[in-house]
Design an enzyme around this catalytic site. Structure first.
Site, PDB file in Angstrom:
ATOM      1  N   GLU A   1       3.319  -6.860 -16.233  1.00  0.00           N
ATOM      2  CA  GLU A   1       3.679  -5.673 -17.032  1.00  0.00           C
ATOM      3  C   GLU A   1       5.136  -5.696 -17.499  1.00  0.00           C
ATOM      4  OE1 GLU A   1       2.672  -1.996 -15.090  1.00  0.00           O
ATOM      5  OE2 GLU A   1       0.549  -2.478 -15.002  1.00  0.00           O
TER       6      GLU A   1
ATOM      7  N   GLU B   1      -5.751  -5.484 -12.678  1.00  0.00           N
ATOM      8  CA  GLU B   1      -5.496  -4.257 -11.904  1.00  0.00           C
ATOM      9  C   GLU B   1      -6.345  -3.160 -12.505  1.00  0.00           C
ATOM     10  OE1 GLU B   1      -1.397  -2.839 -11.539  1.00  0.00           O
ATOM     11  OE2 GLU B   1      -0.687  -4.883 -11.204  1.00  0.00           O
TER      12      GLU B   1
HETATM   13  C1  BGP Z   1       0.911  -0.052 -12.145  1.00  0.00           C
HETATM   14  C2  BGP Z   1       1.809  -1.128 -11.531  1.00  0.00           C
HETATM   15  C3  BGP Z   1       1.630  -1.226 -10.051  1.00  0.00           C
HETATM   16  C4  BGP Z   1       1.418   0.107  -9.338  1.00  0.00           C
HETATM   17  C5  BGP Z   1       0.545   1.113 -10.096  1.00  0.00           C
HETATM   18  C6  BGP Z   1       0.473   2.490  -9.426  1.00  0.00           C
HETATM   19  O1  BGP Z   1       1.268   0.197 -13.452  1.00  0.00           O
HETATM   20  O2  BGP Z   1       1.551  -2.418 -12.038  1.00  0.00           O
HETATM   21  O3  BGP Z   1       2.728  -1.962  -9.558  1.00  0.00           O
HETATM   22  O4  BGP Z   1       2.636   0.632  -8.946  1.00  0.00           O
HETATM   23  O5  BGP Z   1       0.961   1.190 -11.432  1.00  0.00           O
HETATM   24  O6  BGP Z   1       1.362   3.464  -9.876  1.00  0.00           O
HETATM   25  P1  BGP Z   1       1.677   4.871  -9.181  1.00  0.00           P
HETATM   26  O7  BGP Z   1       1.980   4.656  -7.738  1.00  0.00           O
HETATM   27  O8  BGP Z   1       2.849   5.396  -9.946  1.00  0.00           O
HETATM   28  O9  BGP Z   1       0.486   5.774  -9.323  1.00  0.00           O
END
Ligand code: BGP
Length: 460
Positions: A166, A364
């Site tokens: 990302e 993811e």
């Molecule tokens: C994604 C990232 C992850 C993770 C996820 C959850 O965009 O790649 O690294 O952090 O978001 O985000 P949050 O904990 O803000 O809900």
């Protein structure tokens, strides 16, 4: 079975070094921007919890990997901590770091789990950040050396490499919207950082090709389809611009070798083109990836601007579109994000139709839930909402497959609850719960058992 996936489909999960390892000051690791920012401003992190309290994968990887196997993983993506390998970002290598990653890789392979390795997941070494970070050309060159070292050390066993995770989040977080260090809000500097990330990616792909390694190399990009409010040309244009900024800005150069014309035009008009050197564009053009990882959580909905931005307002992508809250949208009320399962299908079809059907996988996808202990019954988190979330997304992945998309696997975010940057442990995502008050004890959630079944049956 309702959805049967092809033989060899990749089932697994993803995490990153800073979010899982802990041991932020242990094992010879140098500081990265997260360690530093947490020291400066612990108040910016949910409940004041910092990276040192990530779930201790550094010490517990053997039991964690055994549990991954138990839960049906045939592949797992993690990232190498750049400052664990090179405490100063460049120069002298940390032998303890090399030993750690060697053993993680070997343990995964011993369990029949293929390691997917990402080189950079938001964790710039502090020493490099202090010399300009991604605004500086020096970081590009240091990244190329770091990547080359990783290929040389681990490339005999690791066959799936990813340069960045990302990268747009680094631009957004660090240089536009203040959710990552160095908390700059400056459109032109953001563009420079984005360009250098792309260039660093291309330099790493070049090193991989020149090294003659026999694996595949790619990148992990978050794709958020930008759906316009209506088919009115002004809304459609807003959607196209949001798409160019947040999706195509990295997707186009890494797959097609060129930046989206529309984006370049906007940058030119606002005198925001990055500083480049001769040969940079050619380097990017001539190093397309082999494999794309797609992160998908939620869509972006946009509409035409309702008010002309104030001439003194800082330039931001939102200068060109407004966010739109679609009435009746389905929400993950525990995180405040929209759930739109078909988005994953739209992304995959776009790759098929407009990006040469490049080999890809869902790298993811997951559902964050605040205060998840509410769902604890008889010692297990009953996360039926997460099972439904995965199942409904997988149905669309399956449909895309049937329609010819080149999608090779599905990785959830994430294996165990982990430390999520400024949100720390606010939103839990794991197949496995982690008890912070109880020596980080791991307990499989109901979704973990469901995932195991799906992976082992290769469908549901
Ligand atoms: C994604 C990232 C992850 C993770 C996820 C959850 O965009 O790649 O690294 O952090 O978001 O985000 P949050 O904990 O803000 O809900």
């Amino acid at each position: 079975m309702e959805c049967c996936f092809p033989d060899g489909f990749w089932w697994g999960s993803a995490t990153s070094a800073t979010q899982s390892e802990g041991a932020a000051r242990d094992g010879g690791k140098g500081k990265n921007v997260w360690d530093h920012w947490f020291e400066l401003e612990p108040n910016r992190f949910y409940n004041g919890v910092g990276p040192d309290r990530a779930p201790q994968f550094y010490y517990r990887y053997k039991e964690d990997i055994a549990l991954m196997k138990e839960l049906g993983h045939n592949s797992f993506r993690f990232s190498i901590s750049w400052s664990r390998l090179f405490p100063q970002g460049d120069g002298e290598i940390n032998k303890q770091g090399v030993a750690f990653y060697n053993d993680v890789i070997d343990t995964l392979l011993d369990h029949g789990i293929e390691p997917f390795v990402c080189l950079y997941h938001f964790d710039t070494p502090l020493a490099l950040q202090e010399r300009g970070g991604w605004e500086s050309r020096e970081t590009v060159e240091a990244f190329a050396r770091y990547a080359e070292t990783c290929f040389r050390l681990f490339g005999d066993r690791v066959k799936k490499w990813f340069t960045h995770n990302e990268p747009i989040a680094v631009v957004e977080g660090g240089y536009l919207y203040d959710f990552q260090y160095p908390n700059v809000v400056d459109f032109r500097r953001a563009v420079q950082v984005g360009f250098h990330l792309t260039l660093a990616h291309a330099r790493a792909v070049q090193a991989y090709r020149e090294g003659g390694y026999d694996g595949q190399i790619g990148i992990i990009l978050n794709q958020m389809p930008a759906y316009p409010r209506s088919q009115h040309p002004a809304d459609v244009k807003a959607g196209r611009i949001a798409d160019a900024f947040f999706n195509r800005s990295f997707l186009d150069p890494v797959v097609r070798g060129e930046f989206p014309e529309e984006l370049v035009e906007i940058l030119r008009l606002h005198d925001a083109l990055p500083v480049m050197r001769e040969g940079d564009l050619e380097l990017i053009r001539s190093h397309p990836i082999d494999l794309l990882g797609v992160n998908y959580y939620h869509p972006r909905r946009v509409k035409a601007k309702e008010h002309v931005p104030h001439p003194d307002a800082p330039l931001l992508p939102e200068h060109f579109f407004d966010h739109y809250e679609m009435p009746g949208r389905k929400m993950n009320v525990y995180r405040g994000w929209e759930i739109y399962e078909k988005g994953i299908y739209d992304i995959l079809m776009n790759l098929k139709e407009n990006y040469g059907n490049i080999p890809c996988f869902v790298s993811e996808n997951g559902m964050g839930v605040q205060d998840e202990h509410r769902f604890l019954r008889d010692g297990m988190i009953h996360d039926d909402y997460r099972i439904e979330f995965f199942r409904e997304h997988l149905k669309w992945v399956h449909k895309a497959l049937q329609e010819g998309c080149n999608v090779k696997g599905y990785h959830v975010w994430t294996f165990m609850d982990n430390w999520s940057w400024i949100n720390a442990y606010k939103n839990r995502y794991g197949l496995v719960a982690v008890d912070l008050d109880n020596d980080y004890r791991r307990t499989v959630k109901k979704s973990g058992l469901w995932f195991k079944q799906v992976a082992e049956n290769n469908g549901f």
